[in-house]
Each structure stands twice: as structure tokens, then as C-alpha cells.
Design a protein around this motif. Structure first.
Motif, PDB file in Angstrom:
ATOM      1  N   ALA A 218      -6.632 -23.987  33.277  1.00  0.00           N
ATOM      2  CA  ALA A 218      -5.889 -25.118  32.712  1.00  0.00           C
ATOM      3  C   ALA A 218      -4.782 -25.574  33.646  1.00  0.00           C
ATOM      4  CB  ALA A 218      -5.310 -24.724  31.349  1.00  0.00           C
ATOM      5  N   PHE A 219      -4.105 -24.637  34.282  1.00  0.00           N
ATOM      6  CA  PHE A 219      -2.986 -24.996  35.159  1.00  0.00           C
ATOM      7  C   PHE A 219      -3.464 -25.764  36.382  1.00  0.00           C
ATOM      8  CE2 PHE A 219      -0.129 -24.019  38.698  1.00  0.00           C
ATOM      9  CZ  PHE A 219       1.088 -24.444  38.173  1.00  0.00           C
ATOM     10  N   PHE A 220      -4.498 -25.284  37.020  1.00  0.00           N
ATOM     11  CA  PHE A 220      -4.973 -25.923  38.244  1.00  0.00           C
ATOM     12  C   PHE A 220      -5.820 -27.161  37.964  1.00  0.00           C
ATOM     13  CE2 PHE A 220      -4.136 -21.577  39.748  1.00  0.00           C
ATOM     14  CZ  PHE A 220      -3.256 -21.882  40.784  1.00  0.00           C
ATOM     15  N   ALA A 221      -6.197 -27.371  36.709  1.00  0.00           N
ATOM     16  CA  ALA A 221      -6.864 -28.618  36.359  1.00  0.00           C
ATOM     17  C   ALA A 221      -5.870 -29.767  36.243  1.00  0.00           C
ATOM     18  CB  ALA A 221      -7.635 -28.465  35.050  1.00  0.00           C
ATOM     19  N   GLY A 222      -4.576 -29.445  36.191  1.00  0.00           N
ATOM     20  CA  GLY A 222      -3.555 -30.482  36.146  1.00  0.00           C
ATOM     21  C   GLY A 222      -3.061 -30.795  34.751  1.00  0.00           C
ATOM     22  N   VAL A 223      -3.169 -29.817  33.829  1.00  0.00           N
ATOM     23  CA  VAL A 223      -2.709 -30.066  32.470  1.00  0.00           C
ATOM     24  C   VAL A 223      -1.187 -30.208  32.467  1.00  0.00           C
ATOM     25  CG1 VAL A 223      -2.436 -27.621  31.874  1.00  0.00           C
ATOM     26  CG2 VAL A 223      -2.970 -29.269  30.096  1.00  0.00           C
TER      27      VAL A 223
END
Length: 530
Positions: A218-223
Motif C-alpha cells: 500500500a505504501f509503495f503504491a502511493g496511497v
């Protein structure tokens, strides 16, 4: 007369030497900084450092497993090398798996991600079936599937599968939509189901490991930060609820406070805080340089799980503070160069995969070392590549193989290997030459190979007989009508007829083999003699 003392004759000699010493020290630091900068700027540095750190951790892990398991192996009726031999065989399987994952093309990894996650989810469901899942008598959770003497921990497979499939799913949906609900929806849904399955196994440590992978995706997906903190809070609440549910788990908070403050209550060192107290004693006995390799006293049945969860305490006791810090530095280097690998990619799949795999291994390692020294509550999480274990060692080596694969396929590393040749380690391992990974290549190939049917464009001019447009037909009809009215149509036909009749007649070609090649009477040249 005696000569005056040098210091009295030149009172400013020491003051003149001080700036020179400072300049030499500054030049030395600049030279070291320049050397480090040149090394870090090389295209293959990330790849070689990841491989080097992995080899060092594997070697240190096998050494510490041999040292910490001598007593228990001997007491169980075997030799001092029984546990070490078993762990060496598992590591060998893991290294072979790592070699295979380093050979796979990134496009193949994306295609196999769906199959991998289906297998992982099937194992998570199978371990919940009575009679298949085992381990409650040993570790308090039904989290293992045993086939003969081989044990498989499905939650470890699920952790790797979620990282690979989640990265592929996020990368694909990033090209389709910018809405985070569309991009992260399937990943969060599958991750929640995996967390629930691990929670039903009563394995709090592995639930935390799977949760780390899900949060990293979730973090590296840009949430956005609000949703990320909400997810973090949700995982924390689930873990807290699972801890309070069991009495022996709720006692870990009290043990954590006592270990953190180094203030153990009377009687707790013989009860819930026994393991943590023995771990702190082992670390304190080591001092700066340690008691020496193989000289641990805690492994003589004082420290429970000396070869697994608390092996870092044995490392600190035998190798001292310096040896323990060496382990910390190795995992820190793995984390730094893993993130460097992720930042070096432009393809979203490779970026997300490298970053998620890095955090999945490094965060677990620091969590294990943290609860050994009392920074947070104790959970059953192993120290990757150092602790003795089966599925954990194999899955960790496969994860690091995929991370090294990502490092091999950095754009700069691919260009370097194609122009300067592969490094020695690649030639020894028979690894193929990497190919450049262009961002969005799979999506473009998918769109290019997909047949789309659209209606006729509004500007298309329909023709007669499938070729002539309406305007050309109208012009032709108007010209024909004009010729008919003016009487020139008959004249043109007569002129064309006279012109064709004046032309010489074309001679028909004759075959040397008779009247016709397709006639029923096929004659050869020698038949004319008769």
C-alpha cells in the motif's frame, strides 16, 4: 654553549603543524568519500552488494546454528552436527531455489504470480482443515503441513505470493486508473483474507509478517497518509485483539515493560519473563568482544529457543557487541541497497516488488532483534537466514533471489552487462544476460495483441462496388449524362472501335509440346516424325 631547546627556539612549530594535520585529515576523508561515491555509482553495485550480504548472512547463520544447537542435538540422541546437517540441507534447497528465481525473466514472474497466489491461498485453507494442520502441541498454533519428515508453513508461502502478485496487480491497474480504490482494491481484499486465515491459525508472528508485506504494498503504491495510517491502525487493533484473547499472550505486555525497563519483578524471571530475562543475561555476558565462538553458557538449557527466536542473544554472547552490530549492519545494508534497487527502476512492477521484498525481510529481522533486547513485545518471528528453520530459510532465500533479479535488471546494470559483459558470479552460476525492462511493456503488448472492433468512422465515404466513393460515382454519372446529351458518347465509342481495329493482331503463343499444355492430346516434339 649548549643549543637551545627546539620548542623554545621555534615556539610556533606546533601551531604550524596543526593546520597541516587538519588538511591531511580532510584530504584523507575526501579521498575515502570519493572512493565510496565511485563504488556506489557503478551500475552493478546494488546487485553485487545484495549477493554479498546474502552470502555473509547465510554463512553466519549456519555457524551460529552449529554453535547454538550442539547441546540440544547431543541430548536428543544424535551428534553435535545433527541440527547443523539438517539446516545445511535446508539452506542448500533454498540456495537452489534462489538460483532459479534469479534466472527467471521479470515477464515470467508476472505471469506466474497468479498461479503462485492460488497455491498459497489453497495451502492457507488446507492448514485449517482438522488433521492436516499441525503444530499446536509444539508452538501453540496450527500453522504447519507435514508430508512425512518435511514440514511446510503456508503463511511463509503466502507472504511471498502476496508480495509478487500484489506488485503485479498494482502495476497493471496503475496504467488503467489513478483511483487508489481501483488500484489497491484487489490487493487489499486478498491481503485481508490471508490475514484472517493466518489469524485463524493462531499464529500472531506470521500475521505480523503478512501485515508488513500488505502495508509495504500500500505504501509503495502511493496511497495517501490517512489511508495508510488507517491500515496500520487496523492491523494493530487486530493484533491487539488476538493478543488479549489468549492469557499467555497478554502476559507478554507485562514482560515487555519489565524487559524494557530492566526491572524484573520477583518470581517473573521464573515464569512469563524467564526467556526474556535469560536473553538479556546472554547479551550482557558477551560484553564488547564476546565469550568466543561456541562458548555460550545460555545454550546449556538456560535459554529456550536458542536456535530459533532468540539466536540473536547467542550471537551477542559469543561474538559480543561487535558481532551483534555486524548483524545489524548487514541487514541495514540489505535494506538500503534493496531500496536503491527499487528507486533505480522505472517499471512499476519491478519498483514495487523490490521495495516490498526488501521491507518484508529487513523489518522482520529488526523486529526479531528488537524484542530480544526488549524494545517491543515478544512474538514468534525468526531472524531471517540466522535462525534455524525450514520454510522460513527457503522462502527468504527465494525472496532475496527475486530481489537480486530486480537488481540485475536495473537499466544501468543491463546496459553495463550488455556492453562490458556479465560479472564473474553470473558466469559461474550460468545466469543469462538480462534484458531491459521497459515500463508498461506488458500493457502495450496486451493491447497490441487484442483485436478491437469499432464502427465505421463518420468521415468515411462509401463507394460503389466496394471501391468507388459516392462523389466519384456522382461525377462519373454527370459526365456520362453530359456526353449523352452532347452526342459525344457515340463518337467516342466509334473512335475507340476504329482505333482498336487499326492495331496489329497479337499472335497467340504456341507451345513446343503440342497444341496446348492443358489439351487432352499431349504431344512431344518427337511425335511429329510419325
Amino acid at each position: 654553549m649548549t643549543a637551545p631547546a627546539p620548542d623554545r627556539k621555534h615556539p610556533q612549530a606546533k601551531k604550524k603543524q596543526a593546520p597541516n594535520e587538519r588538511r591531511s585529515a580532510a584530504s584523507s576523508l575526501n579521498a575515502v568519500a570519493g572512493f565510496i561515491s565511485r563504488v556506489l555509482s557503478k551500475p552493478q553495485t546494488d546487485y553485487l552488494v545484495i549477493l554479498t550480504v546474502t552470502v555473509l548472512l547465510v554463512g553466519l547463520g549456519l555457524t551460529m546454528v552449529l554453535s547454538s544447537s550442539m547441546v540440544t542435538s547431543r541430548s536428543s540422541g544424535g551428534t553435535v552436527f545433527t541440527e547443523f546437517s539438517r539446516q545445511s540441507l535446508i539452506v542448500l534447497v533454498g540456495l537452489v531455489s534462489m538460483w532459479f528465481t534469479m534466472r527467471i525473466r521479470p515477464q515470467t514472474i508476472r505471469r506466474l504470480s497468479r498461479l503462485l497466489v492460488i497455491v498459497a491461498f489453497a495451502l492457507l485453507v488446507a492448514v485449517l482443515i482438522p488433521g492436516i494442520g499441525v503444530g499446536a502441541e509444539e508452538v501453540g498454533s496450527n500453522s504447519w503441513i507435514r508430508i512425512g519428515s518435511v514440514g511446510i508453513q503456508p503463511s511463509e508461502v503466502a507472504k511471498l505470493a502476496l508480495a509478487v502478485w500484489g506488485s503485479a496487480s498494482i502495476a497493471k491497474r496503475l496504467h488503467q486508473s489513478k483511483d487508489m480504490r481501483v488500484v489497491l482494491g484487489p490487493t487489499l481484499g486478498l491481503g485481508a483474507m490471508m490475514l484472517l486465515a493466518v489469524l485463524l491459525q493462531k499464529d500472531l508472528g506470521m500475521m505480523m509478517s503478512v501485515g508488513i508485506v500488505l502495508l509495504a504494498l500500500a505504501f509503495f503504491a502511493g496511497v495517501n497518509a490517512r489511508l495508510f495510517y488507517a491500515m496500520l491502525a487496523a492491523v494493530g487493533v487486530i493484533g491487539l485483539a488476538a493478543t488479549i484473547e489468549q492469557a499467555y499472550r497478554s502476559a507478554r505486555f507485562t514482560t515487555w515493560i519489565e524487559t524494557l525497563l530492566l526491572n524484573f519483578k520477583d518470581g517473573s524471571t521464573q515464569g512469563a519473563a524467564y526467556q526474556s530475562h535469560q536473553g538479556i543475561l546472554s547479551l550482557s555476558d558477551g560484553g564488547l568482544t564476546g565469550l568466543g565462538l561456541g562458548q555460550s553458557r545460555a545454550k546449556w538449557f538456560y535459554l529456550p529457543e536458542a536456535t530459533n527466536d532468540f539466536i540473536f542473544a547467542v550471537v551477542g554472547e559469543e561474538l559480543g557487541f561487535l558481532g551483534a552490530m555486524a548483524v545489524v549492519v548487514l541487514f541495514a545494508l540489505l535494506g538500503w541497497f534493496g531500496i536503491r534497487t527499487a528507486l533505480a527502476h522505472t517499471d512499476p512492477f519491478m519498483r514495487t516488488l523490490a521495495a516490498t521484498l526488501t521491507l518484508g525481510v529487513v523489518v522482520q529481522a529488526f523486529f526479531n532483534m528488537g524484542y530480544v533486547v526488549g524494545l517491543w513485545p515478544m512474538t514468534g518471528v525468526q531472524l531471517p537466514l540466522i535462525s534455524a528453520g525450514g520454510s522460513s530459510a527457503v522462502i527468504t532465500l527465494m525472496s532475496l533471489g527475486l530481489l537480486a533479479n530486480c537488481a540485475r535488471h536495473e537499466p544501468a546494470a543491463v546496459s553495463s552487462m550488455q556492453h562490458e559483459g556479465r560479472p564473474l558470479v553470473d558466469r559461474l552460476l550460468f545466469l543469462p544476460e538480462p534484458q531491459i525492462v521497459i515500463a508498461g511493456t506488458e500493457r502495450r503488448v496486451e493491447r497490441r495483441n487484442t483485436t478491437h472492433r469499432y464502427g465505421d468512422p463518420v468521415t468515411r465515404q462509401r463507394g460503389t462496388a466496394g471501391r468507388t466513393s459516392q462523389d466519384v460515382r456522382k461525377d462519373r454519372d454527370r459526365l456520362a449524362e453530359s456526353k449523352r446529351r452532347n452526342g459525344t458518347e457515340t463518337m467516342e465509342r466509334g473512335y475507340d472501335g476504329r482505333r482498336r481495329s487499326a492495331l496489329p493482331q497479337a499472335r497467340k503463343p504456341r507451345s513446343n509440346y503440342g497444341r496446348s499444355l492443358h489439351s487432352d492430346h499431349f504431344h512431344r516434339p518427337d511425335s511429329r516424325r510419325h
